[in-house]
Enzyme design. Structure first.
Site, short mmCIF file in Angstrom:
data_model
loop_
_atom_site.label_atom_id
_atom_site.label_comp_id
_atom_site.label_asym_id
_atom_site.label_seq_id
_atom_site.Cartn_x
_atom_site.Cartn_y
_atom_site.Cartn_z
N GLU A 46 57.56 56.98 -7.85
CA GLU A 46 56.85 57.53 -6.70
C GLU A 46 57.01 59.05 -6.64
OE1 GLU A 46 57.17 55.56 -2.80
OE2 GLU A 46 57.89 57.49 -2.05
N TRP A 99 50.96 59.62 0.82
CA TRP A 99 49.88 60.11 1.68
C TRP A 99 50.50 60.68 2.95
CZ3 TRP A 99 44.56 60.11 1.02
CH2 TRP A 99 43.76 60.28 2.15
N TYR A 140 60.46 45.81 4.75
CA TYR A 140 61.67 46.50 5.18
C TYR A 140 62.85 45.54 5.21
CZ TYR A 140 57.94 49.64 6.53
OH TYR A 140 56.82 50.43 6.50
#
Length: 601
Positions: free
Chosen positions: A20, A52, A154
């Site tokens: 990432e 983003w 999560y």
């Protein structure tokens, strides 16, 4: 190629990883990130992902970076896309451009919590959460079959959201039922906790691939900040391992690599995990070491490129074996710690030489040329949630109320302000009387550091870097004041040759006495066997970027209160009228020099 199709095409015993990146805020940082991605792509990631910014704040850079990675580098790219607080039509524009660029993978996210929730209504009523975005993509014939859609999960719970694990899993199920193809988790450090969470997810009937999120620890300070931001649970064994080395950045980084390797091995050998998602923070060395030590880089996992020509595809993937290429704390946010990570070496002997690019990423911003320049908050989220701001900062209605908030922070009566996501650092105690006096005068401080003349690098308060070295700091301070007070600073600086300053306002005006192209090194270290290492730079580009963020923080703070309320009018007026000022005093041998100047001004 769609990510799930690539995963399905792998042999069951084949591990994989994705990387990432986030779009740097400057043109120089953007340009210097590209060769870094090229080098890391030689490790054979299954895909890379590009974040983003909140509300589409990085839309152009995100789409450009994703497009270059996809089209020119031949890397399958996952485009992060948040849907709340986005201008009407921006989702369609992003999806259409992604499709045109050949991007086939989307990570569909809700985005920031609404500001001032009791008054908030979606800008685009179609998108209130991540499920809405997944449903929209699947229901639109232009996108339904083109995109492979991922969603976030999560394992340690979603900070500021649901506290009920069962409810979280039910909501995850809704996103999968809406058409999600894969799941990427938030970072975590508790592998046992992940296994328990994953078991519950599978028992709930969710069968799509789950890719655990891994972030190698870079520095102790960033580790504390990110675990607090994400709510990640940290095993006692990790805390105990970090405690004796927390003041040695080099040992912390080494431990971060070792821990990441151990976690990944457990996930893939003891569990059902086939691959991991690694957050790079646009840094290079730790990620490279993790993958190489796992020996995963020796397994081809995607069509590769000639990294000298950048875009030439190499055929016969399954017959290739690629050897990875090798590449040559202040009180608050702001310019207080700027990690050097410059990608273009200006010449040997320079303070910012390439050997230290990734060594000591101690702060929020880096050199404006750095690939790591900009926010490092995950998923493009805020550093501080609205609920925390309201709980600790209350309802300011006067300038005196704002002064009281900043003073309460200095005296640790509150742990955060909108400008400071973590409690005051210990080094600020040495300059507390000066910060207090400035704040009481209405100069609200948001960044500072004391002057340091050759402290040991293992000093528990101001030390950094490897042991057996010495560190130096020029004193500086950042604060908000009126334009008339900026005039006084300007006049005072004419009489003092040791001071450089910048001042900027919301309208885009910028003043100061730093020469064109001037770069003030304000933190540096001297260590055995190394050239001088510089970790903090203050120059025009860095200041302007921080200024834009600083005034956006005022706007975000104001938006927590009802339109037309006294609180909102106060905060909006402050943003319109005040200037952000940064002052550096170059006499680092006199700890009082900076404060004599600003207090006289």
């Amino acid at each position: 190629m769609k990510l799930t199709e690539k995963i399905q095409a792998l042999k069951p015993s084949r591990p994989f990883f994705t990387l990432e990146f986030f779009p740097p805020r400057t043109d120089q940082g953007f340009e210097n990130l590209l060769p870094r991605i090229s080098r890391l792509s030689a490790l054979n990631p299954l895909a890379i992902s590009i974040t983003w910014g909140a509300g589409g704040s990085t839309k152009e850079r995100t789409l450009e970076l994703a497009g270059v990675s996809q089209e020119e580098y031949g890397l399958d790219t996952v485009l992060h896309l948040t849907c709340t607080n986005m201008a009407q039509g921006m989702i369609d524009e992003a999806l259409q451009e992604a499709k045109q660029r050949g991007i086939t993978n989307i990570l569909a996210l809700r985005g920031d919590p609404p500001r001032g929730e009791e008054e908030w209504t979606p800008i685009d009523p179609r998108f209130k959460n991540g499920t809405d975005l997944v449903k929209y993509i699947r229901s639109n014939p232009d996108y339904a079959s083109h995109f492979c859609v991922g969603v976030a999960a999560y394992p340690d719970g979603h900070t500021g959201q649901l506290d009920d694990e069962r409810a979280e899993i039910e909501y995850l199920q809704l996103k999968v039922d809406a058409g999600a193809d894969f799941i990427v988790t938030q970072l975590f450090y508790d592998v046992d906790g992940y296994f328990q969470w994953e078991k519950k997810v599978r028992e709930a009937g969710i069968t799509v691939p789950i890719i655990p999120g891994i972030m190698p620890i870079q520095t102790y300070a960033s580790f504390l900040r990110l675990t607090k931001l994400t709510g990640a649970r940290v095993p006692e064994s990790v805390l105990q391992a970090l405690e004796p080395i927390c003041n040695d950045d080099q040992l912390v980084k080494e431990y971060g690599v070792t821990l990441a390797i151990e976690m990944i091995k457990r996930l893939t050998e003891e569990g059902q995990v086939r691959g991991v998602h690694i957050s790079t923070l646009n840094l290079e060395k730790s990620v490279q070491r993790v993958i190489e030590d796992l020996r995963w880089s020796e397994i081809p996992s995607s069509p590769l490129i000639n990294h000298n020509k950048l875009i030439e595809e190499i055929p016969q993937l399954n017959d290739l074996t690629i050897t990875p290429s090798t590449a040559a704390t202040s009180a608050t946010l702001g310019l207080a710690n700027l990690p050097i990570a410059v990608e273009t070496e200006a010449g040997r002997g320079e303070l910012n030489n390439a050997s230290s690019w990734d060594d000591f990423p101690n702060g929020r911003f880096g050199d404006f040329k750095s690939p790591a320049f900009g926010s490092i908050d995950l998923w493009g989220g805020p550093a501080i949630g609205p609920a925390d701001v309201l709980r600790h900062c209350g309802h300011p209605q006067t300038h005196a109320d704002l002064t009281a908030i900043f003073l309460d922070y200095l005296h640790s009566r509150i742990p955060i302000t909108p400008f400071s996501p973590t409690p005051l650092s210990p080094e600020s105690l040495s300059i507390m009387p000066h910060l207090e006096r400035l704040t009481k005068a209405g100069w609200w401080t948001v960044g500072s550091q004391p002057a340091v003349d050759g402290a040991r690098s293992d000093d528990p308060v101001v030390g950094w870097g490897p042991r057996a070295g010495y560190v130096f700091q020029k004193g500086f301070v950042e604060f908000f004041c009126t334009e008339a007070e900026v005039d006084r600073i300007e006049q005072k600086a004419l009489d003092v040759g040791w001071v450089h300053w910048f001042a900027g306002n919301k309208k885009g005006e910028c003043r100061g006495n730093v020469p064109e192209g001037g770069r003030n090194a304000v933190t540096w270290g001297v260590f055995p066997g190394q050239e001088i290492v510089q970790t903090t730079i203050i120059e025009r580009e860095s200041f302007l970027t921080w200024k834009e963020e600083a005034f956006s923080i005022w706007a975000d703070w104001a938006s927590l209160y009802r339109p037309g309320s006294v609180e909102r009018r106060l905060l909006e007026d402050v943003a319109d009228e005040r200037w952000l000022v940064s002052v550096v005093h170059h006499d680092y041998r006199d700890p009082k020099a900076l404060w004599t100047f600003v207090l006289d001004a």
